[in-house]
Design a protein around this motif. Structure first.
Motif, mmCIF file in Angstrom:
data_model
loop_
_atom_site.group_PDB
_atom_site.id
_atom_site.type_symbol
_atom_site.label_atom_id
_atom_site.label_comp_id
_atom_site.label_asym_id
_atom_site.label_seq_id
_atom_site.Cartn_x
_atom_site.Cartn_y
_atom_site.Cartn_z
ATOM 1 N N ARG A 125 24.001 -39.387 63.732
ATOM 2 C CA ARG A 125 24.998 -38.413 64.171
ATOM 3 C C ARG A 125 26.089 -38.374 63.100
ATOM 4 O O ARG A 125 26.896 -39.291 62.979
ATOM 5 N N VAL A 126 26.074 -37.285 62.347
ATOM 6 C CA VAL A 126 26.788 -37.213 61.074
ATOM 7 C C VAL A 126 28.017 -36.319 61.186
ATOM 8 O O VAL A 126 27.928 -35.182 61.660
ATOM 9 N N PHE A 127 29.159 -36.825 60.733
ATOM 10 C CA PHE A 127 30.336 -35.987 60.525
ATOM 11 C C PHE A 127 30.324 -35.611 59.051
ATOM 12 O O PHE A 127 30.611 -36.425 58.175
ATOM 13 N N LEU A 128 29.960 -34.350 58.772
ATOM 14 C CA LEU A 128 29.759 -33.877 57.399
ATOM 15 C C LEU A 128 30.986 -33.079 56.974
ATOM 16 O O LEU A 128 31.240 -31.990 57.499
ATOM 17 N N THR A 129 31.749 -33.614 56.011
ATOM 18 C CA THR A 129 33.009 -32.992 55.612
ATOM 19 C C THR A 129 33.000 -32.607 54.131
ATOM 20 O O THR A 129 34.033 -32.644 53.475
ATOM 21 N N THR A 130 31.846 -32.213 53.630
ATOM 22 C CA THR A 130 31.726 -31.876 52.210
ATOM 23 C C THR A 130 31.991 -30.402 51.920
ATOM 24 O O THR A 130 31.992 -29.997 50.759
ATOM 25 N N GLY A 131 32.188 -29.587 52.953
ATOM 26 C CA GLY A 131 32.449 -28.160 52.740
ATOM 27 C C GLY A 131 31.259 -27.307 53.124
ATOM 28 O O GLY A 131 30.104 -27.712 53.009
ATOM 29 N N GLY A 168 43.062 -28.342 57.472
ATOM 30 C CA GLY A 168 43.919 -29.507 57.388
ATOM 31 C C GLY A 168 45.345 -29.152 57.026
ATOM 32 O O GLY A 168 45.665 -27.979 56.826
ATOM 33 N N PRO A 169 46.223 -30.148 56.970
ATOM 34 C CA PRO A 169 45.926 -31.584 57.053
ATOM 35 C C PRO A 169 45.614 -32.048 58.477
ATOM 36 O O PRO A 169 46.064 -31.448 59.450
ATOM 37 N N PHE A 170 44.827 -33.138 58.561
ATOM 38 C CA PHE A 170 44.396 -33.672 59.841
ATOM 39 C C PHE A 170 45.059 -35.024 60.096
ATOM 40 O O PHE A 170 45.393 -35.755 59.162
ATOM 41 N N SER A 171 45.221 -35.365 61.365
ATOM 42 C CA SER A 171 45.843 -36.634 61.747
ATOM 43 C C SER A 171 44.780 -37.677 62.060
ATOM 44 O O SER A 171 43.639 -37.345 62.408
ATOM 45 N N VAL A 172 45.168 -38.932 61.941
ATOM 46 C CA VAL A 172 44.258 -40.019 62.301
ATOM 47 C C VAL A 172 43.879 -39.916 63.778
ATOM 48 O O VAL A 172 42.714 -40.114 64.154
ATOM 49 N N LYS A 173 44.838 -39.572 64.617
ATOM 50 C CA LYS A 173 44.565 -39.429 66.049
ATOM 51 C C LYS A 173 43.507 -38.364 66.305
ATOM 52 O O LYS A 173 42.578 -38.566 67.097
ATOM 53 N N GLY A 174 43.640 -37.232 65.641
ATOM 54 C CA GLY A 174 42.670 -36.156 65.812
ATOM 55 C C GLY A 174 41.297 -36.528 65.291
ATOM 56 O O GLY A 174 40.274 -36.217 65.915
ATOM 57 N N GLU A 175 41.253 -37.206 64.139
ATOM 58 C CA GLU A 175 39.965 -37.611 63.565
ATOM 59 C C GLU A 175 39.302 -38.665 64.449
ATOM 60 O O GLU A 175 38.081 -38.645 64.648
ATOM 61 N N ARG A 176 40.101 -39.560 64.980
ATOM 62 C CA ARG A 176 39.563 -40.585 65.879
ATOM 63 C C ARG A 176 38.933 -39.936 67.109
ATOM 64 O O ARG A 176 37.843 -40.341 67.559
ATOM 65 N N ALA A 177 39.600 -38.903 67.640
ATOM 66 C CA ALA A 177 39.076 -38.211 68.823
ATOM 67 C C ALA A 177 37.754 -37.517 68.524
ATOM 68 O O ALA A 177 36.839 -37.527 69.356
ATOM 69 N N ALA A 198 42.808 -38.368 53.892
ATOM 70 C CA ALA A 198 42.440 -39.756 54.107
ATOM 71 C C ALA A 198 42.394 -40.133 55.585
ATOM 72 O O ALA A 198 41.925 -41.214 55.922
ATOM 73 N N ALA A 199 42.880 -39.264 56.479
ATOM 74 C CA ALA A 199 42.910 -39.604 57.906
ATOM 75 C C ALA A 199 41.511 -39.899 58.432
ATOM 76 O O ALA A 199 41.327 -40.812 59.249
ATOM 77 N N LYS A 200 40.523 -39.132 57.985
ATOM 78 C CA LYS A 200 39.159 -39.365 58.464
ATOM 79 C C LYS A 200 38.645 -40.737 58.029
ATOM 80 O O LYS A 200 37.883 -41.387 58.750
ATOM 81 N N LEU A 201 39.075 -41.184 56.842
ATOM 82 C CA LEU A 201 38.651 -42.492 56.352
ATOM 83 C C LEU A 201 39.292 -43.609 57.173
ATOM 84 O O LEU A 201 38.646 -44.616 57.480
ATOM 85 N N THR A 202 40.551 -43.425 57.540
ATOM 86 C CA THR A 202 41.227 -44.400 58.391
ATOM 87 C C THR A 202 40.559 -44.469 59.756
ATOM 88 O O THR A 202 40.312 -45.566 60.292
ATOM 89 N N ALA A 203 40.258 -43.306 60.333
ATOM 90 C CA ALA A 203 39.600 -43.276 61.644
ATOM 91 C C ALA A 203 38.230 -43.935 61.584
ATOM 92 O O ALA A 203 37.835 -44.666 62.501
ATOM 93 N N ALA A 204 37.484 -43.679 60.509
ATOM 94 C CA ALA A 204 36.164 -44.294 60.358
ATOM 95 C C ALA A 204 36.274 -45.809 60.234
ATOM 96 O O ALA A 204 35.483 -46.563 60.817
ATOM 97 N N ARG A 205 37.265 -46.260 59.482
ATOM 98 C CA ARG A 205 37.484 -47.707 59.330
ATOM 99 C C ARG A 205 37.768 -48.352 60.682
ATOM 100 O O ARG A 205 37.195 -49.388 61.027
ATOM 101 N N GLU A 206 38.658 -47.721 61.451
ATOM 102 C CA GLU A 206 39.029 -48.279 62.752
ATOM 103 C C GLU A 206 37.842 -48.329 63.707
ATOM 104 O O GLU A 206 37.732 -49.247 64.525
#
Length: 244
Positions: A125-131, A168-177, A198-206
């Motif tokens: 289940r892929v979140f694809l953010t390459t455009g 964007g820009p996107f928030s960590v809260k939104g990416e986490r959701a 970078a918010a998506k990277l933070t959400a993925a890390r968490e």
């Protein structure tokens, strides 16, 4: 001065240069309703290196700043070739890429094709953010994709795909959701750099979600590179007499 690119950095640079230089901002025109920079704007391609050379000469451009996306390798190569052919100085504005932290789970790959080849071994289940212009590379995979873009994607696209239209820009809260709502187990992104994405990277890390990061294409040899709009203004002041 010609500023290439519809990026956040290109818009910020155009704003900093207002009242200090005559600036034309050039956008590729791939987004239907782009966020416009201040000042004069042109939209559309130049017709390759010959067209760009002709434009630089016709408009008496004295400096070109390439502030395009780090993955717009074709435009950057054309700008370097046109600069070499006309003697018009070129400055490349590129924000630094991302650096993996100790709690990140990243797999760096050299290309979109390599990302597609690796994906089935990493998640389903892929979140694809390459455009939206890169979806064809993943169209043959039998995975589920969450795709986000400003405009609706054009085919070919993955058969199992949910599209989200957002800017964007996107928030960590939104990416986490998003990760939680769609049960994402792998994120795919280009190393575009900058804090705004970078918010998506933070959400993925968490969430403990692995990330496949596509490395940037190399820059042409010998180009002058600066990391942010203020640094670009400083270089233009010192090297090319901006504001003199």
């Amino acid at each position: 001065m010609l500023v290439l690119g519809g990026t956040t950095d290109a818009r910020a640079l155009a704003g900093l240069l207002q009242g200090r230089a005559e600036v034309v901002s050039s956008l590729a025109g791939r987004v239907r309703n782009p966020l416009l920079p201040p000042g004069e704007v042109r939209v559309g391609g130049f017709g390759g290196v010959p067209g760009l050379v002709e434009y630089l000469r016709d408009k008496a451009i004295d400096v070109v700043v390439d502030a395009t996306h780090p993955f717009a390798a074709g435009m950057t190569a054309n700008a370097a070739a046109a600069s070499a052919g006309t003697g018009v100085p070129l400055v490349v504005l590129r924000r630094p890429g991302w650096t993996e932290g100790p709690d990140d789970d990243w797999r760096r790959v050299p290309s979109l094709g390599a990302a597609a080849a690796l994906l089935p071994a990493v998640g389903s289940r892929v979140f694809l953010t390459t455009g939206r212009q890169d979806l064809a590379t993943f169209a043959g995979l039998h995975l589920w994709f969450l795709v986000r873009s400003v405009d609706p994607p054009d085919p070919p696209v993955p058969r199992r795909m949910h599209s989200v239209l957002d800017r964007g820009p996107f928030s960590v809260k939104g990416e986490r959701a998003l990760l939680q709502e769609h049960a994402i187990d792998v994120l795919v992104t280009k190393d575009s750099g900058g804090s705004a994405t970078a918010a998506k990277l933070t959400a993925a890390r968490e969430a403990g979600v692995p990330v496949i990061v596509v490395d940037r294409p190399p820059l042409p040899a010998g180009v002058s590179v600066v990391a942010d709009p203020p640094a670009c203004v400083a270089v233009l002041e010192e090297a090319y007499g901006l504001g003199a």
